[in-house]
Design an enzyme around this catalytic site. Structure first.
Site, PDB file in Angstrom:
ATOM      1  CB  CYS A  20      15.684 -29.300  51.576  1.00  0.00           C
ATOM      2  SG  CYS A  20      14.328 -30.305  52.216  1.00  0.00           S
TER       3      CYS A  20
ATOM      4  CD  GLU B 174      14.375 -26.490  44.934  1.00  0.00           C
ATOM      5  OE1 GLU B 174      14.841 -25.439  44.445  1.00  0.00           O
ATOM      6  OE2 GLU B 174      13.293 -26.542  45.550  1.00  0.00           O
TER       7      GLU B 174
END
Length: 215
Positions: free
Chosen positions: A141, A78
C-alpha cells in the site's frame, strides 16, 4: 474530469479484498467526474506496472489507490508515503523486501495531493467513521502510494494522487476476535463521499497545502 480508482486483489490467505470489492462498486460518475476502476496485484513490482499502464491509457486527472488495512475501524485517507519497502509478509509474488527504498532516486517521503481532510469531513457527514492517517505502512500500500506520487512528480505533472485505507469486511473477521470491520455498502458509500470531496476541490488549487493541512 477523470478519476482513476484502483483496488488490490486478496493477499495473506484472505479470499477477498475490500478495497477492490468497494472500488468496483463505485458509481461510474460522481458529481460529473468519470470514475475509472482498475484492479492491481498485491505485488511490489507488478502493482506499479499495472497502475502506470492504466495512467498512460486513461490519462486521469486524479489517481486514487485504495487498500485493505486490517484492524482499522475507519476509512483512512493517507497523508504521507515514505521511501521504504519493509514487508512484514511476502507479497503475492513471494517477494519480501526488507529496508529497501521504493525508488533509489526519490525523496524520503511524498505528501498526498488529495484534499485528505475534506475527504474525511465528507465521509463523516455521510455517517461513516473516517480519519486522516499519518502512516500507510511499509507494505505494498505504501509502495503504490509512493509510486503514484513519484510518477506525478517525475512523469505526469499536473495530476493529483493519493491513497485511502479501508477496514476488513465482516466476513473477514469471523475468526478474528475483537477486530473491527465495516460493511461493503458502507465502505463503498464512504469512498463515494470522499471522491465527491475530491471533485469539489478540483477548481480550488489555491486551498491545497502540503498534506492537505487546510482541508
Amino acid at each position: 474530469m477523470k478519476i482513476l480508482m484502483t483496488g488490490f486483489d486478496p493477499f495473506e490467505e484472505e479470499s477477498i479484498n475490500p478495497s477492490w470489492e468497494a472500488v468496483k462498486r463505485l458509481p461510474d460518475t460522481v458529481d460529473g467526474a468519470e470514475i475509472i476502476k482498475v484492479q492491481i496485484p498485491t505485488s511490489f513490482a507488478r502493482s506499479v506496472e499495472v497502475l502506470h499502464a492504466a495512467v498512460v491509457e486513461h490519462d486521469p486527472d486524479v489517481i486514487v489507490s485504495v487498500g485493505q488495512a486490517g484492524g482499522r475501524y475507519a476509512v483512512n485517507p493517507e497523508r504521507v508515503a515514505i521511501n521504504i519497502d519493509d514487508g512484514r509478509i511476502a507479497d503475492n509474488d513471494g517477494v519480501q523486501p526488507v529496508d529497501v527504498p521504493v525508488r533509489e532516486d526519490g525523496p524520503p517521503a511524498y505528501f498526498s495531493s488529495l484534499p485528505v481532510k475534506a475527504m474525511v469531513t465528507a465521509m463523516r457527514r455521510a455517517g461513516f467513521p473516517a480519519a486522516v492517517s499519518n502512516t500507510a505502512g511499509t507494505f505494498v500500500c505504501n509502495h503504490i502510494m509512493y509510486s503514484i506520487l513519484y510518477m506525478i512528480d517525475r512523469e505526469f505533472p499536473g495530476k493529483r494522487g493519493g491513497f485511502v485505507h479501508v477496514p476488513y469486511l465482516p466476513q473477514q473477521v469471523v475468526d478474528k476476535a475483537n477486530v473491527p470491520s465495516m460493511s461493503l455498502d458502507d465502505i463503498t458509500t464512504a469512498l463515494t463521499a470522499g471522491v465527491a470531496a475530491i471533485v469539489g476541490y478540483r477548481d480550488r488549487p489555491d486551498e491545497h497545502t502540503v498534506g492537505g493541512a487546510t482541508h
